[in-house]
Motif scaffolding. Structure first.
Motif, short mmCIF file in Angstrom:
data_model
loop_
_atom_site.label_atom_id
_atom_site.label_comp_id
_atom_site.label_asym_id
_atom_site.label_seq_id
_atom_site.Cartn_x
_atom_site.Cartn_y
_atom_site.Cartn_z
N HIS A 99 0.86 -1.18 0.00
CA HIS A 99 0.00 0.00 0.00
C HIS A 99 0.90 1.23 0.00
O HIS A 99 1.59 1.49 0.98
CB HIS A 99 -0.88 0.03 1.24
N VAL A 100 0.91 1.96 -1.09
CA VAL A 100 1.71 3.19 -1.17
C VAL A 100 0.88 4.30 -0.53
O VAL A 100 -0.15 4.71 -1.07
CB VAL A 100 2.08 3.53 -2.62
N VAL A 101 1.31 4.74 0.63
CA VAL A 101 0.50 5.68 1.41
C VAL A 101 0.25 6.98 0.63
O VAL A 101 1.19 7.61 0.15
CB VAL A 101 1.20 6.00 2.76
N LEU A 155 3.16 -1.43 4.13
CA LEU A 155 2.80 -0.02 4.00
C LEU A 155 4.06 0.69 3.54
O LEU A 155 5.09 0.63 4.22
CB LEU A 155 2.38 0.47 5.38
N LEU A 156 3.99 1.33 2.39
CA LEU A 156 5.17 2.00 1.84
C LEU A 156 4.97 3.51 1.86
O LEU A 156 4.01 4.01 1.27
CB LEU A 156 5.42 1.50 0.41
N PHE A 157 5.82 4.20 2.59
CA PHE A 157 5.76 5.66 2.63
C PHE A 157 6.78 6.20 1.64
O PHE A 157 7.97 5.95 1.77
CB PHE A 157 6.08 6.18 4.04
N ASN A 158 6.30 6.95 0.68
CA ASN A 158 7.13 7.50 -0.38
C ASN A 158 7.26 9.00 -0.14
O ASN A 158 6.25 9.71 -0.14
CB ASN A 158 6.43 7.22 -1.72
N PHE A 159 8.48 9.47 0.10
CA PHE A 159 8.63 10.90 0.41
C PHE A 159 10.01 11.39 -0.01
O PHE A 159 10.84 10.60 -0.47
CB PHE A 159 8.38 11.15 1.90
C1 LIG Z 1 7.49 7.82 -5.26
O1 LIG Z 1 7.30 9.16 -5.72
C2 LIG Z 1 8.02 9.42 -6.89
C3 LIG Z 1 7.87 10.89 -7.20
O2 LIG Z 1 6.53 11.27 -7.15
C4 LIG Z 1 7.51 8.53 -8.02
O3 LIG Z 1 8.26 8.77 -9.18
C5 LIG Z 1 7.66 7.09 -7.60
O4 LIG Z 1 7.11 6.25 -8.59
C6 LIG Z 1 6.97 6.84 -6.28
N1 LIG Z 1 7.24 5.50 -5.85
C7 LIG Z 1 6.26 4.65 -5.54
C8 LIG Z 1 6.68 3.32 -5.04
O5 LIG Z 1 5.08 4.95 -5.63
#
Ligand SMILES: *[C@@H]1O[C@H](CO)[C@@H](O)[C@H](O)[C@H]1NC(C)=O
Ligand SMILES: *[C@@H]1O[C@H](CO)[C@@H](O)[C@H](O)[C@H]1NC(C)=O
Ligand SMILES: *[C@@H]1O[C@H](CO)[C@@H](O)[C@H](O)[C@H]1NC(C)=O
Ligand SMILES: *[C@@H]1O[C@H](CO)[C@@H](O)[C@H](O)[C@H]1NC(C)=O
Ligand SMILES: *[C@@H]1O[C@H](CO)[C@@H](O)[C@H](O)[C@H]1NC(C)=O
Ligand SMILES: *[C@@H]1O[C@H](CO)[C@@H](O)[C@H](O)[C@H]1NC(C)=O
Ligand SMILES: *[C@@H]1O[C@H](CO)[C@@H](O)[C@H](O)[C@H]1NC(C)=O
Ligand SMILES: *[C@@H]1O[C@H](CO)[C@@H](O)[C@H](O)[C@H]1NC(C)=O
Length: 295
Positions: free
Chosen positions: A29-31, A62-66
């Motif tokens: 789950h991409v938060v 749970l994956l936090f993307n930041f």
């Molecule tokens: C994380 O965010 C970046 C920039 O918005 C995006 O390119 C990338 O695909 C995202 N990664 C995931 C796992 O959603």
């Protein structure tokens, strides 16, 4: 400024609505979906909205993307989550992607520990089911606190709201709606201690505009009273227990009084689609209000 905020709203509405397409199958789950993990400027409910559309099961990630350096993510206790206490979290991750494996069923709470991020809405509460998708016993409900009595100092004292709550089942996602005369009452969310001692100088949140709708986001006990002098002591106080969905079957009283939160009252939709529609509807309403100001 208004335009900028409205653009954010547009983007976030699209993000949230886009999430409806693919919420069920994934184990990761991409938060926040494409929005990622950031301060949800302008739309503080965005992570609640996101979480309500997910089905979290044991073993999921749970994956936090930041952006490293600009954000972080900490798993914290419920107490810390509620008041944005950033001291001594359970665990803290500073590099993206930050993964948390949901290894047991139950509630998980996450916040950002940086500056005012949490207070500005960068916080997430989720509930993880046992194994397999859990059945939704019923649709979500809006409960009118006190029914016709509304929210005031009850003539019969404290027993009034205890009686009202008795036998009702509150599940995550249900709402309490407090009706009162503006300027003569308020709704204070308080801790158990403050509730018991009527320490109304010690509140988690105070609302002053009727009707006040509070969405129940966490399991366990929730306490409400008023900050008006003597109101608490005179019995304007409410304590409820919130359970997760897997809770017991629908009791007849709770089925009848409030309306179902579904596209149609005769055939309540399963949880997975009902709140999505409502949230999208809600966002779209906000959006149109916003646009009305631009145009
Ligand atoms: C994380 O965010 C970046 C920039 O918005 C995006 O390119 C990338 O695909 C995202 N990664 C995931 C796992 O959603
Ligand atoms: C915040 O959390 C820390 C560590 O658990 C605790 O010692 C402190 O009392 C908490 N602060 C508040 C205001 O609750
Ligand atoms: C987090 O999970 C994603 C998706 O499974 C994976 O691609 C990534 O390598 C993981 N990151 C870490 C630090 O474990
Ligand atoms: C609901 O789920 C929680 C956490 O998984 C569990 O502790 C509880 O026993 C479950 N309740 C029912 C009625 O299945
Ligand atoms: C609230 O008031 C009580 C007594 O009037 C006092 O003991 C307590 O410290 C106050 N609490 C806060 C958070 O101000
Ligand atoms: C209370 O005030 C809010 C805004 O301050 C308003 O929208 C609402 O209609 C008022 N409620 C009543 C019952 O007058
Ligand atoms: C909530 O449930 C717990 C455990 O069943 C119970 O001890 C507690 O008194 C309940 N609280 C309220 C406010 O009903
Ligand atoms: C609950 O209240 C909200 C806000 O007024 C409304 O949008 C929603 O449709 C209501 N749900 C039900 C089931 O009445």
């Amino acid at each position: 400024m208004a335009f900028r905020n409205n653009m954010k709203l547009v983007i976030m509405t699209l993000v949230v609505c886009a999430l409806l397409q693919n919420t069920d199958a994934e184990k990761v789950h991409v938060v926040g979906g494409d929005l990622g993990w950031r301060i949800p400027l302008g739309v503080p409910i965005v992570y609640d909205a996101w979480a309500s559309l997910q089905d979290f099961n044991v073993g999921d990630i749970l994956l936090f993307n930041f952006t490293n350096g600009e954000q972080d993510v900490a798993r914290v206790t419920k107490e810390a989550y509620l008041i944005c206490n950033t001291t001594n979290p359970i665990s803290l991750k500073k590099t993206s992607p930050a993964n948390f494996t949901l290894d047991t069923a139950g509630d998980y709470y996450f916040i950002s520990t940086l500056d005012q991020h949490c207070l500005e809405g960068q916080k997430l509460a989720i509930h993880v089911h046992g194994s397999g998708p859990s059945p939704a016993p019923r649709g979500l409900l809006n409960y009118t606190v006190g029914d016709k009595l509304g929210w005031l100092v009850p003539p019969g004292g404290e027993i009034a709201y205890a009686t009202w709550a008795y036998g009702k089942t509150f599940i995550i996602g249900d709402s309490l709606v407090f009706y009162y005369l503006n300027g003569t009452q308020d709704v204070a969310v308080v801790t158990k201690e403050a509730y018991e001692k009527c320490e109304t100088n010690n509140t988690l949140a105070v609302y002053t505009s009727s009707p006040t709708r509070i969405i129940l986001k966490t399991t366990g006990e929730h306490f409400f009273t008023s900050t008006y002098k003597h109101h608490c002591a005179l019995g304007q106080k409410l304590a409820i227990n919130v359970t997760s969905f897997n809770g017991t079957a629908l009791s007849p009283e709770s089925a009848l009084s409030p309306t179902y939160l579904g596209p149609s009252t005769s055939a309540p939709a399963p949880f997975s689609s009902a709140p999505s529609m409502v949230i999208c509807g809600y966002m779209v309403t906000l959006l149109s209000i916003g646009l009305a100001f631009i145009i």
